[in-house]
Motif scaffolding. Sequence first.
Motif, short mmCIF file in Angstrom:
data_model
loop_
_atom_site.label_atom_id
_atom_site.label_comp_id
_atom_site.label_asym_id
_atom_site.label_seq_id
_atom_site.Cartn_x
_atom_site.Cartn_y
_atom_site.Cartn_z
N PHE A 110 0.90 -1.27 -0.17
CA PHE A 110 -0.21 -0.26 -0.38
C PHE A 110 1.02 1.39 0.18
N ASP A 111 2.01 1.76 -1.13
CA ASP A 111 2.81 2.37 -1.61
C ASP A 111 3.86 2.80 0.03
N LEU A 112 4.12 2.04 1.13
CA LEU A 112 5.14 1.26 1.77
C LEU A 112 6.52 0.58 1.75
N PRO A 113 7.07 1.06 1.67
CA PRO A 113 8.45 0.42 0.96
C PRO A 113 8.63 -1.38 1.88
N PRO A 114 8.87 -2.21 1.46
CA PRO A 114 8.75 -3.11 2.43
C PRO A 114 9.97 -3.22 3.80
N VAL A 150 5.73 -1.56 11.10
CA VAL A 150 6.27 -1.06 9.84
C VAL A 150 6.41 0.32 10.33
N PRO A 151 7.77 0.99 10.29
CA PRO A 151 8.32 2.47 10.75
C PRO A 151 7.46 3.31 9.73
N SER A 152 8.00 2.78 8.16
CA SER A 152 7.42 4.19 7.47
C SER A 152 6.30 4.40 7.32
N ALA A 153 5.36 4.44 7.86
CA ALA A 153 3.88 4.09 8.52
C ALA A 153 3.53 5.25 9.32
N ARG A 154 4.59 5.80 10.06
CA ARG A 154 4.75 6.70 11.30
C ARG A 154 3.97 7.69 10.01
N SER A 155 4.30 8.52 9.53
CA SER A 155 4.33 9.80 8.73
C SER A 155 2.51 9.42 8.46
#
Length: 162
Positions: A110-114, A150-155
């Motif tokens: 869903f557009d979040l990097p692996p 999934v740390p990139s979801a923090r944004s």
Amino acid sequence: MAQAELQSSPFETRAQSPLAQANYRLWIEHARAENRRELDRLIATLHDNCEYEVIPLGRRWRGKDEVREFYRGLWRGIPNVKLTLVNRVDADDCVVEESEIFGRMEGPLFDLPPTGRDLRYRVVIFFPVRDRLFAGERVYFDLAEFARQVPSARSLMQATPG
């Protein structure tokens, strides 16, 4: 007054009405197709004007073609994804499922990097029914727990008001 017996398995139904029983059978067909990665069979359980929403991520897919992309993206992002059913409610106009999702995030999701890491989180999925088919899915989960994995979801959390 005798106490009602607890459901012995979340795969059984306590539905009383014929509509709720039909929705249960539709859910079984949908779940089997998803578990076997039989995309055409899965899509056949959906209304032509279906809509999928992943509420915490603010993502939406409309119509069968976009929903196909939803599943392709899910299966690319987490190739070994599994859902363990915790509970389910069958009603005349919907099915509601609580499950635990787990698998390794090996691709973008869903557009979040692996992350390359194992994921495990609970979801509640609402399946509205229209014309004896699922009108889509609305997926809910704890965004903070997901972002921990999934740390990139923090944004996405910072972009959400409140």
